[in-house]
Design a protein around this motif. Structure first.
Motif, PDB file in Angstrom:
ATOM      1  N   ILE A  49     117.242  40.484 118.720  1.00  8.79           N
ATOM      2  CA  ILE A  49     118.103  41.086 119.730  1.00  8.79           C
ATOM      3  C   ILE A  49     119.198  41.874 119.025  1.00  8.79           C
ATOM      4  CG2 ILE A  49     119.663  40.626 121.619  1.00  8.79           C
ATOM      5  CD1 ILE A  49     116.849  39.939 122.268  1.00  8.79           C
ATOM      6  N   LEU A  96     122.147  30.426 131.138  1.00 11.73           N
ATOM      7  CA  LEU A  96     120.955  31.072 130.605  1.00 11.73           C
ATOM      8  C   LEU A  96     119.738  30.166 130.724  1.00 11.73           C
ATOM      9  CD1 LEU A  96     122.560  32.845 127.575  1.00 11.73           C
ATOM     10  CD2 LEU A  96     121.665  33.868 129.624  1.00 11.73           C
ATOM     11  N   GLU A 133     116.429  31.158 132.803  1.00 17.40           N
ATOM     12  CA  GLU A 133     115.087  31.070 132.214  1.00 17.40           C
ATOM     13  C   GLU A 133     114.169  30.224 133.075  1.00 17.40           C
ATOM     14  OE1 GLU A 133     114.981  29.760 128.206  1.00 17.40           O
ATOM     15  OE2 GLU A 133     115.721  31.656 127.424  1.00 17.40           O
ATOM     16  N   ILE A 170     114.441  29.808 136.268  1.00 16.27           N
ATOM     17  CA  ILE A 170     114.128  30.541 137.502  1.00 16.27           C
ATOM     18  C   ILE A 170     113.059  31.587 137.226  1.00 16.27           C
ATOM     19  CG2 ILE A 170     115.068  32.167 139.178  1.00 16.27           C
ATOM     20  CD1 ILE A 170     117.659  30.612 139.061  1.00 16.27           C
ATOM     21  N   CYS A 171     113.142  32.222 136.053  1.00 15.91           N
ATOM     22  CA  CYS A 171     112.142  33.232 135.727  1.00 15.91           C
ATOM     23  C   CYS A 171     110.814  32.606 135.374  1.00 15.91           C
ATOM     24  CB  CYS A 171     112.589  34.051 134.518  1.00 15.91           C
ATOM     25  SG  CYS A 171     113.895  35.165 134.860  1.00 15.91           S
ATOM     26  N   HIS A 189     110.272  31.295 132.508  1.00 19.08           N
ATOM     27  CA  HIS A 189     110.006  31.671 131.125  1.00 19.08           C
ATOM     28  C   HIS A 189     110.516  30.574 130.217  1.00 19.08           C
ATOM     29  CE1 HIS A 189     109.946  33.989 127.479  1.00 19.08           C
ATOM     30  NE2 HIS A 189     111.225  33.816 127.326  1.00 19.08           N
ATOM     31  N   HIS A 239     116.384  29.036 125.211  1.00 15.40           N
ATOM     32  CA  HIS A 239     117.368  28.140 125.821  1.00 15.40           C
ATOM     33  C   HIS A 239     116.706  26.940 126.464  1.00 15.40           C
ATOM     34  CE1 HIS A 239     119.895  31.770 125.561  1.00 15.40           C
ATOM     35  NE2 HIS A 239     120.809  30.878 125.288  1.00 15.40           N
ATOM     36  N   LEU A 279     108.123  39.599 137.067  1.00 14.96           N
ATOM     37  CA  LEU A 279     109.154  39.061 137.948  1.00 14.96           C
ATOM     38  C   LEU A 279     108.667  39.020 139.388  1.00 14.96           C
ATOM     39  CD1 LEU A 279     112.347  40.722 136.474  1.00 14.96           C
ATOM     40  CD2 LEU A 279     111.807  38.309 136.537  1.00 14.96           C
ATOM     41  N   ARG A 339     106.614  36.042 139.925  1.00 11.88           N
ATOM     42  CA  ARG A 339     107.467  34.850 140.010  1.00 11.88           C
ATOM     43  C   ARG A 339     108.159  34.785 141.365  1.00 11.88           C
ATOM     44  NH1 ARG A 339     107.873  29.850 138.067  1.00 11.88           N
ATOM     45  NH2 ARG A 339     110.018  29.136 138.047  1.00 11.88           N
ATOM     46  N   PHE A 395     114.910  27.687 145.909  1.00 16.08           N
ATOM     47  CA  PHE A 395     115.215  27.364 144.519  1.00 16.08           C
ATOM     48  C   PHE A 395     115.023  25.881 144.224  1.00 16.08           C
ATOM     49  CE2 PHE A 395     116.571  31.164 142.543  1.00 16.08           C
ATOM     50  CZ  PHE A 395     117.042  31.985 143.549  1.00 16.08           C
ATOM     51  N   ILE A 441     112.046  24.537 141.914  1.00 10.85           N
ATOM     52  CA  ILE A 441     111.977  24.638 140.452  1.00 10.85           C
ATOM     53  C   ILE A 441     112.392  23.306 139.862  1.00 10.85           C
ATOM     54  CG2 ILE A 441     112.761  25.906 138.446  1.00 10.85           C
ATOM     55  CD1 ILE A 441     113.606  28.125 140.317  1.00 10.85           C
ATOM     56  N   PHE A 447     123.050  34.006 143.056  1.00 10.36           N
ATOM     57  CA  PHE A 447     121.985  34.905 143.496  1.00 10.36           C
ATOM     58  C   PHE A 447     122.282  35.483 144.864  1.00 10.36           C
ATOM     59  CE2 PHE A 447     118.196  35.241 140.885  1.00 10.36           C
ATOM     60  CZ  PHE A 447     118.491  34.385 139.852  1.00 10.36           C
ATOM     61  N   MET A 465     118.630  39.921 138.069  1.00 15.77           N
ATOM     62  CA  MET A 465     118.019  39.796 136.744  1.00 15.77           C
ATOM     63  C   MET A 465     118.516  40.854 135.779  1.00 15.77           C
ATOM     64  SD  MET A 465     116.203  37.299 136.286  1.00 15.77           S
ATOM     65  CE  MET A 465     115.842  35.963 137.365  1.00 15.77           C
ATOM     66  N   PHE A 484     120.955  40.376 132.992  1.00 13.68           N
ATOM     67  CA  PHE A 484     120.613  39.652 131.765  1.00 13.68           C
ATOM     68  C   PHE A 484     119.780  40.490 130.826  1.00 13.68           C
ATOM     69  CE2 PHE A 484     122.411  35.699 132.891  1.00 13.68           C
ATOM     70  CZ  PHE A 484     122.409  35.686 134.264  1.00 13.68           C
ATOM     71  N   VAL A 542     118.270  37.215 128.527  1.00 14.57           N
ATOM     72  CA  VAL A 542     117.078  36.389 128.549  1.00 14.57           C
ATOM     73  C   VAL A 542     116.012  37.115 127.775  1.00 14.57           C
ATOM     74  CG1 VAL A 542     115.324  35.364 130.011  1.00 14.57           C
ATOM     75  CG2 VAL A 542     117.683  35.348 130.721  1.00 14.57           C
ATOM     76  N   ARG A 543     115.433  36.444 126.846  1.00 14.87           N
ATOM     77  CA  ARG A 543     114.659  37.118 125.823  1.00 14.87           C
ATOM     78  C   ARG A 543     113.466  37.904 126.318  1.00 14.87           C
ATOM     79  NH1 ARG A 543     114.192  36.826 120.057  1.00 14.87           N
ATOM     80  NH2 ARG A 543     116.248  35.956 119.933  1.00 14.87           N
ATOM     81  N   PHE A 544     112.791  37.402 127.300  1.00 10.94           N
ATOM     82  CA  PHE A 544     111.538  38.058 127.635  1.00 10.94           C
ATOM     83  C   PHE A 544     111.757  39.434 128.237  1.00 10.94           C
ATOM     84  CE2 PHE A 544     110.254  38.151 132.198  1.00 10.94           C
ATOM     85  CZ  PHE A 544     111.487  37.874 132.730  1.00 10.94           C
ATOM     86  N   ASN A 556     113.208  41.625 126.795  1.00 12.19           N
ATOM     87  CA  ASN A 556     113.434  42.532 125.685  1.00 12.19           C
ATOM     88  C   ASN A 556     112.133  43.134 125.211  1.00 12.19           C
ATOM     89  OD1 ASN A 556     114.461  43.769 123.385  1.00 12.19           O
ATOM     90  ND2 ASN A 556     114.012  41.969 122.161  1.00 12.19           N
TER      91      ASN A 556
END
Lengths: 689, 211
Positions: A320, A410, A414, A416-417, A419, A423, B25, B28, B44, B47, B63, B89, B92, B199-201, B203
């Motif tokens: 990143i 975070l 994550e 929620i996504c 993924h 984290h 997304l 999801r 929610f 989850i 949200f 989203m 992030f 959030v990494r994904f 990227n």
């Protein structure tokens, strides 16, 4: 005029000192000692690595672990093979003097010289205060490449004896890398857990707590080295694993001890290593071959630069925070070689490697070049390139709250996504840690203490210590602002306590620190012996408090007994003293001990006016003997002997209620007979006085 | 790409998510909403991992917070559609190499504004002492045996620190109302949020759309 130390890093100066010493010894005619690999690997290297591992900034390390591993493993492999291969080519091309050096020997040489050295990196990077990211990248790489070096070294050393090297051997060698590194980590983790577990039970023997940290870490190192696993990785792993649990268990003093001992040992080791390098240079048998040495140097630098460039291009795809060219330059430039390379070269066997001297000469040249030239020029280069320096930020409670909040946020996003990212796994690990591991390894109620509270306690303690050490409670350091609780919540009464409800031990600990520091002078005059140190007052505070109160009450009883003894019994002072002295525990403390007169005693001055007065009164009342000189010396039997630990004095409040007590005592003394209220079975305590 | 809604124009003018990411997304979203067009707060709850999160209330709330959905009105929405989901989203997103100073600054402010809204639950533009206490209590809510006082004192201490950073020296009768957004920015100066809050994904190679 800039001082020498601002231009020349300490490591260079130490090598120069070593050279001088070596030269001196040689000049006298003696044989200067060489840094034996034994001593280096067994005694000089572990303290430095332990210091680095124990205080490793774990957060940054794990965040950049991928990058660090790639630099350490792939980078070192690249360096080794590139260098080895090119040197072989050079040897073949350079004619009869070098022709006989085989490929394997060259590869071995390459593997020795290619590893970035943690000692040298530490020594130089500590002084330039570079930003944390670069520091952890280069330093982490220097630590983790030990596994690669160990594997390659042993591999090529073995292969040099083989007639033929088959594919199987190469594959096995490849596998052995995983065994060595993971095995080392495994050994370290085991010892770390054992150390943490041991520290859970050390609450009664605080003095030897630091010993466990050092001992178990060293055992991890030795065990790993025993099985030819990576000792450095074992040491790092054990330090990292044991630290959070040990720090939660040990006392404040032990923590300070560990810190200072580690710093002390690692400083000493580092100094000795560099000096010995200098001496060994003078002492060693050298074989200088221009081609070999110069080309080694050249190819080392080229290999490093190329390696960093290529790897960074690859790594930046996944990072990143990308590594800028400036960063890359510093990483490449920071690839210093050091004493590990020398020691590994020294270990080579003459029988199999006849050109060992030449190797050693080349190694020393590279070390000197990197440490002197690169070490000296890196600081002005850092300034020139305006590389970000380390920010001296104080950890604040706000930052801690925000960081934790962000972490949870975070993790939530994550989840929620859907993924399972960085984290998510970190959060799972933390929960596992909290639920199972902490319960086993941390003693008492601290096992349930959440991180935020622990952090807050630590900060409060630090502030308390700072406040006291800055000269007393009255003086407010200028850094602290005048914001008080009134400013943010005007509805609250000013007396609302700011400190959270600390547990009893913590409160005592803080109080002890404050009181301790206020009585520093008195403490310095006492001499400690081992046995008084065992009972650490911080930890035993509560029991000591009760004990002292008990003793005080006993003394008060004794005094009252002495005084309320009917004067006409005409005990000689010696007799009374004997009686009181003989039954120290005759009386139990009464419940309404508040009614007892408070004895005002100043232990510092035995000849206080009160004591003298009383002694003088006594003969008047009893018509007895004049006080003997010894008694005067002694003062009163109520005088408290040397306080057994600091902070005793609080029980005896100095200076209060002088006169009423005196009067009470005088009345007791002049009383001709026993009081009518006194009952038989009860201890001699005046009621309602 | 998404059924029925093309991404709002605002999303496009910033370096943005790719179509692959939008696909992911969207899948999801459909999972969470059980194939409905909108999500409500109750969705929610499905989850499982979110249960352990101490600040899950605040996250879910965020949200539906209209300030985050870039709508001019205030208060809470009852349900959000996929557009809104993407908007949230987008807070992030990771940082990009080719951003200039101004973009970087705006990027950072956006993220901090999102955080600010999470702390400031009554939407009055200030984080008061009570709200801050609330935050700390929630953070420590995973430890039921803790006393209330600990959370309160930590929040008080933090608030005092914030006041001293933002206002400096204060006289005994001055009152610090609460942390405004400017103060909040000051507090976060030391932490580089643009690199941390992502959030990494998200990227992956980005294609800049621009209308």
């Amino acid at each position: 005029i800039p001082s020498v130390s601002s231009i020349v890093p300490e490591s260079c100066l130490l090598i120069v000192v070593g050279l001088l010493v070596g030269g001196l010894i040689k000049g006298v005619g003696e044989e200067p000692p060489i840094l034996k690999s034994n001593i280096f690997f067994l005694f000089l290297l572990p303290p430095i690595i332990l210091d680095a591992g124990y205080f490793l900034p774990l957060r940054q390390f794990t965040e950049n672990l991928g990058t660090i591993l790639i630099f350490a493993v792939v980078g070192t492999l690249w360096n080794a093979f590139f260098l080895g291969g090119l040197m072989y080519a050079v040897c073949q091309l350079s004619g009869p003097s070098l022709n006989h050096i085989g490929l394997l020997a060259n590869l071995l040489f390459g593997s020795i010289i290619s590893a970035v050295d943690p000692v040298a990196v530490l020594a130089v990077f500590e002084e330039i205060h570079i930003n944390e990211l670069l520091h952890i990248l280069v330093f982490g790489e220097s630590l983790l490449n030990d596994a690669v070096t160990v594997v390659l070294y042993h591999l090529f050393e073995e292969f040099a004896n083989f007639e033929q090297v088959t594919i199987i051997d190469i594959i096995l060698g490849f596998l052995s890398f995983f065994v060595v590194s993971l095995g080392g980590v495994f050994v370290g983790v085991i010892y770390g857990v054992i150390a943490a577990f041991t520290s859970r039970f050390t609450s009664h023997i605080r003095v030897i707590e630091p010993l466990f940290v050092f001992l178990y870490s060293y055992m991890a190192y030795l065990s790993a080295e025993l099985f030819h696993l990576s000792g450095i990785m074992a040491l790092i792993a054990s330090g990292v694993v044991m630290r959070p649990y040990v720090e939660a268990n040990i006392s404040h003093k032990s923590h300070t001890t560990i810190k200072y001992f580690l710093k002390m040992w690692s400083s000493v080791s580092e100094t000795l290593i560099f000096i010995f390098l200098g001496v060994s240079t003078v002492a060693g048998h050298h074989y200088w071959n221009w081609t070999f040495v110069i080309s080694t140097l050249l190819f080392c630098l080229i290999a490093r630069v190329l390696g960093v460039l290529v790897l960074t291009w690859f790594i930046n795809k996944f990072r990143i925070v990308k590594l800028t060219p400036k960063d890359q330059f510093i990483i490449a430039y920071g690839g210093l070689r050091g004493a590990i390379a020398f020691s590994l070269g020294y270990l080579l066997d003459y029988k199999h490697f006849g050109m060992r001297d030449m190797f050693l000469t080349a190694i020393i040249t590279v070390i000197f070049f990197t440490v002197f030239v690169q070490g000296m020029t890196i600081r002005p280069l850092v300034d020139l390139l305006a590389v970000k320096k380390k920010q001296e930020t104080k950890r604040s409670i706000n930052e801690e709250i925000h960081t934790q909040f962000l972490d949870h946020l975070l993790t939530g996003i994550e989840d929620i996504c859907g993924h399972y990212g960085h984290h998510h796994w970190k959060d799972k690990l933390n929960r596992f840690n909290k639920k199972y591991v902490k319960k086993c390894l941390i003693a008492g109620e601290r096992s349930k203490e959440p991180q935020l509270i622990a952090f807050y306690h630590k900060m409060e303690m630090k502030q308390a210590i700072e406040l006291v050490e800055s000269g007393g409670i009255g003086k407010i350091p200028s850094a602290v602002s005048t914001v008080s609780i009134q400013n943010i919540n005007p509805k609250t009464l000013p007396v609302e306590p700011i400190l959270p409800a600390l547990s009893k031990d913590k409160e005592e600990e803080i109080r002890k620190i404050l009181r301790n520091n206020l009585q520093k002078t008195r403490q310095r005059l006492r001499s400690y012996n081992r046995h008084t140190l065992v009972a650490d007052p911080y930890e035993e505070a509560w029991n000591q408090m009760l004990l002292r109160r008990q003793k005080a009450r006993q003394l008060e009883q004794k005094m009252n007994n002495y005084l309320t003894v009917p004067a006409h019994k005409l005990d000689s002072p010696t007799m009374s003293r004997a009686r009181i002295g003989s039954d120290p525990l005759a009386y139990e403390p009464k419940a309404d001990s508040e009614n007892l007169p408070i004895i005002t005693i100043d232990p510092a001055s035995p000849q206080s006016p009160e004591s003298v007065d009383l002694m003088n009164e006594e003969p008047k009342g009893c018509g007895g003997l004049p006080p003997s000189p010894e008694e005067d010396e002694e003062g009163l039997v109520m005088r408290v002997k040397e306080p057994s630990s600091p902070g005793t004095d609080d029980v005896f409040t100095p200076g209060t209620s002088d006169s009423p007590n005196n009067q009470r005592m005088l009345r007791c003394l002049s009383d001709p007979g026993p009081r009518p209220e006194l009952e038989e079975g009860e201890p001699f305590i005046p009621k309602g006085q | 790409v998404s059924q029925g809604a093309h991404p709002p124009p605002l999303l496009f003018c910033l370096p943005t998510v790719t179509s692959e990411q939008i696909e992911h997304l969207h899948r999801r979203f459909k999972q969470l909403s059980r194939d409905q067009l909108t999500i409500r707060k109750e969705n929610f709850d499905s989850i499982p991992d979110l249960e352990f999160n101490p600040i899950r209330g605040k996250i879910v709330h965020a949200f539906f917070d209209k300030r985050n959905l870039r709508q001019e009105s205030d208060g809470l929405a009852d349900e959000i559609n996929f557009e809104d989901f993407l908007t949230i989203m987008s807070y992030f997103r990771p940082i990009e190499m080719n951003m200039d100073e101004e973009q970087l600054d705006r990027f950072r402010k956006e993220k901090l504004k999102f955080l600010f809204h999470m702390y400031d639950s009554d939407h009055d533009g200030k984080i008061t002492l009570q709200e801050y206490r609330n935050v700390v209590e929630e953070l420590l809510s995973g430890n039921p045996h803790l006393e209330k006082d600990s959370a309160r004192s930590i929040a008080d201490g933090a608030m005092m620190e914030a006041a001293s950073i933002c206002v400096g020296q204060m006289g005994p009768d001055q009152v610090y109302e609460g942390i405004t957004f400017e103060d909040f920015l000051k507090m976060w100066q030391g932490i580089d949020i643009e690199t941390k809050m992502h959030v990494r994904f998200l990227n992956m190679e980005t294609i800049a759309h621009c209308y």
